[in-house]
Design an enzyme around this catalytic site. Structure first.
Site, PDB file in Angstrom:
ATOM      1  N   LYS A   1      -2.826  -9.106  -6.466  1.00  0.00           N
ATOM      2  CA  LYS A   1      -3.174 -10.228  -7.351  1.00  0.00           C
ATOM      3  C   LYS A   1      -4.374 -10.938  -6.769  1.00  0.00           C
ATOM      4  O   LYS A   1      -4.559 -10.949  -5.542  1.00  0.00           O
ATOM      5  CB  LYS A   1      -1.999 -11.202  -7.418  1.00  0.00           C
ATOM      6  CG  LYS A   1      -2.049 -12.144  -8.591  1.00  0.00           C
ATOM      7  CD  LYS A   1      -1.764 -11.406  -9.871  1.00  0.00           C
ATOM      8  CE  LYS A   1      -1.090 -12.194 -10.921  1.00  0.00           C
ATOM      9  NZ  LYS A   1      -0.272 -11.362 -11.798  1.00  0.00           N
TER      10      LYS A   1
ATOM     11  N   HIS B   1       0.824  -1.210   0.000  1.00  0.00           N
ATOM     12  CA  HIS B   1       0.000   0.000   0.000  1.00  0.00           C
ATOM     13  C   HIS B   1       0.858   1.260   0.000  1.00  0.00           C
ATOM     14  O   HIS B   1       0.389   2.318   0.389  1.00  0.00           O
ATOM     15  CB  HIS B   1      -0.915   0.001   1.234  1.00  0.00           C
ATOM     16  CG  HIS B   1      -2.001  -1.030   1.156  1.00  0.00           C
ATOM     17  ND1 HIS B   1      -2.593  -1.588   2.252  1.00  0.00           N
ATOM     18  CD2 HIS B   1      -2.603  -1.617   0.085  1.00  0.00           C
ATOM     19  CE1 HIS B   1      -3.507  -2.471   1.885  1.00  0.00           C
ATOM     20  NE2 HIS B   1      -3.535  -2.506   0.573  1.00  0.00           N
TER      21      HIS B   1
ATOM     22  N   ASP C   1       8.456   2.117 -13.165  1.00  0.00           N
ATOM     23  CA  ASP C   1       7.864   3.414 -12.787  1.00  0.00           C
ATOM     24  C   ASP C   1       6.383   3.518 -13.114  1.00  0.00           C
ATOM     25  O   ASP C   1       5.927   4.540 -13.638  1.00  0.00           O
ATOM     26  CB  ASP C   1       8.624   4.570 -13.458  1.00  0.00           C
ATOM     27  CG  ASP C   1      10.011   4.736 -12.866  1.00  0.00           C
ATOM     28  OD1 ASP C   1      10.173   4.512 -11.653  1.00  0.00           O
ATOM     29  OD2 ASP C   1      10.941   5.071 -13.635  1.00  0.00           O
TER      30      ASP C   1
HETATM   31  N1  GLU Z   1      -1.621  -9.996 -14.955  1.00  0.00           N
HETATM   32  C1  GLU Z   1      -0.652  -9.154 -15.546  1.00  0.00           C
HETATM   33  C2  GLU Z   1       0.686  -9.278 -14.827  1.00  0.00           C
HETATM   34  O1  GLU Z   1       0.943 -10.258 -14.177  1.00  0.00           O
HETATM   35  C3  GLU Z   1      -1.140  -7.713 -15.701  1.00  0.00           C
HETATM   36  C4  GLU Z   1      -1.469  -6.983 -14.456  1.00  0.00           C
HETATM   37  C5  GLU Z   1      -2.153  -5.636 -14.704  1.00  0.00           C
HETATM   38  O2  GLU Z   1      -2.245  -5.211 -15.837  1.00  0.00           O
HETATM   39  O3  GLU Z   1      -2.573  -5.046 -13.716  1.00  0.00           O
HETATM   40  O4  GLU Z   1       1.526  -8.436 -14.928  1.00  0.00           O
END
Ligand code: GLU
Length: 466
Positions: free
Chosen positions: A104, A62, A97
């Site tokens: 996730k 965060h 950046d």
């Molecule tokens: N799932 C993708 C990754 O592992 C994309 C994540 C996203 O675009 O927020 O980078």
């Protein structure tokens, strides 16, 4: 012993942290996962039966809001995997950046066992559960596609969120949406294209290529790709179109190898039709797909799941360059084995950041409510025309109309996204390569050092909320 993915990520973190001088408490704060939410809900199946679905969302860091990361549908999803992948998101966002913390999510399901309607119900209920706990929102946490999900699921997520929060910025609650639901051109191919830009930059480095005994450039370089999903396909397609030779392809149900290289478009069309690589003309067909990874090649691109290169196969991997398109494809032990024999490992915490980079552009587009290029494309076109006219007047000669039509073009959304993606991957590669040289270490550690320094700075400069 069960594989502990988050521990593996933390081993790389600890190694990188030892190169820095940050306060121990700050390092611990960066490493730890800030919140994990495990929830279950009932799915009413098409036949009327009820099934309990297990799902998670982890927000690893965060230090910046919103947090960002994909949603995965797979039977391998569990708390450890989701947390490890959320941590990798924090680090890769910092490396390139992109101003987000890492997150996730996932549901433990095998998508092949459900109808489209059932997947829609799972996705909408998953979103609803996140809304209840403030685990989704344009300024809180913004999901995206990952293994087993795509634009379709992102549209359902947005629709559910918008129904519950009908406000101006609701569209920005998720990225990777279809173009007509607030998506952005170039997002689908972004991760694979980012892998291509990263590898292209790596092989352009004369000093590094000399050490590997390779020439610079992609032309003629032999490539083995693991996985023809969204990331693997676009990575291989871009490499192939730029002159690389795709000599090996592995999928979950078999693999093929051909020293002279495949017509990649033909192979992919065949794969799409048959969902098998058996029957294609090749030097060898492998029932055991992982054996393909051990064949002769210059660049190996694992673009499937985690832990594909471990101490059990790493000693037999021949590639000089490993391009980690997947998240966590290499265990720490495998990394060390391949590094010790001189391989250049281009790590996941940098190389697959193209997806989240373009997700960032999509989020910006949603918040600004205007398509990139909409305000200035025509203006740029006229500026170029004015310049060409001035040159014509001064020289007394006129340009051919086809020169004018090639030069006097204002960029549209796709061009702007692509140049932003290329620039990000190139700049970041050079940044981590400098850190690598400075500390005489590997690129994974260098990328991690870069991420730790940037995240630590935000804690050090902002202070810690009491
Ligand atoms: N799932 C993708 C990754 O592992 C994309 C994540 C996203 O675009 O927020 O980078």
């Amino acid at each position: 012993m069960e594989y502990q993915f988050f521990k593996e990520v933390n081993k790389s973190f600890d190694k990188a942290a030892s190169y820095t001088k940050h306060d121990k408490g700050i390092l611990e704060q960066i490493k730890t996962c800030n919140s994990v939410y495990h929830f279950t809900f009932p799915l009413k199946k098409d036949d009327g039966s009820i099934e309990t679905i297990h799902a998670w969302r982890a927000e690893h860091s965060h230090h910046k809001y919103p947090t960002k990361g994909g949603i995965r549908y797979s039977m391998l999803v569990n708390e450890d995997e989701v947390t490890a992948l959320a941590a990798l998101m924090s680090y890769k966002c910092a490396v390139v950046d992109v101003p987000f913390g890492g997150a996730k999510g996932g549901a433990k399901i095998d998508i092949n066992n459900y109808s489209v309607d059932e997947i829609e119900r799972i996705t909408r209920r998953y979103t609803f559960e996140l809304i209840k706990k403030n685990f989704i929102g344009p300024g809180e946490d913004v999901p995206a596609p990952d293994y087993g999900t795509g634009a379709r699921e992102m549209a359902w997520i947005m629709d559910t969120y918008q129904a519950m929060n009908p406000n101006l910025n609701a569209e920005a609650c998720v990225t990777g949406k279809p173009i007509h639901q607030g998506g952005i051109r170039g997002r689908t191919e972004a991760t694979g294209r980012g892998v291509y830009f990263g590898l292209k930059e790596a092989v352009a480095n004369l000093e590094d290529m000399k050490k590997l005994g390779l020439s610079t450039g992609l032309e003629g370089k032999t490539v083995i790709i693991q996985g023809l999903g969204n990331v693997g396909y676009y990575a291989a397609k871009n490499l192939y179109d730029d002159g690389a030779k795709i000599v090996g392809i592995s999928e979950y149900n078999g693999g093929i190898y051909s020293a002279k290289g495949f017509d990649f478009d033909e192979v992919y069309a065949y794969w799409q039709e048959h969902k098998s690589l058996k029957g294609l003309e090749a030097d060898q067909y492998f029932e055991q797909p992982n054996l393909v990874l051990e064949q002769e090649c210059e660049i190996l691109v694992p673009a499937a799941l985690e832990k594909q290169l471990s101490e059990s196969n790493a000693p037999r991997i021949k590639a000089k360059i490993i391009g980690e398109a997947a998240n966590g494809p290499t265990t720490v032990a495998a990394h060390n084995i391949m590094k010790d024999r001189g391989a250049l490992i281009i790590p996941d915490n940098y190389l697959n950041a193209g997806g989240v980079t373009v997700s960032y552009f999509e989020w910006l587009k949603n918040l600004s409510h205007v398509r990139f290029g909409r305000m200035d494309r025509k203006y740029e076109e006229s500026s170029i025309m004015r310049l060409l006219n001035a040159v014509e007047t001064l020289s007394g000669k006129s340009f051919d109309t086809d020169i004018i039509s090639k030069v006097a073009i204002g960029p549209d959304e796709k061009d702007i996204v692509d140049s932003g993606l290329a620039d990000t991957m190139i700049q970041s590669y050079n940044e981590i390569n400098e850190i690598r040289k400075y500390h005489d270490t590997d690129l994974r550690t260098a990328a991690m050092i870069s991420a730790i320094d940037k995240i630590a700075k935000s804690y050090e400069q902002l202070g810690i909320f009491p």
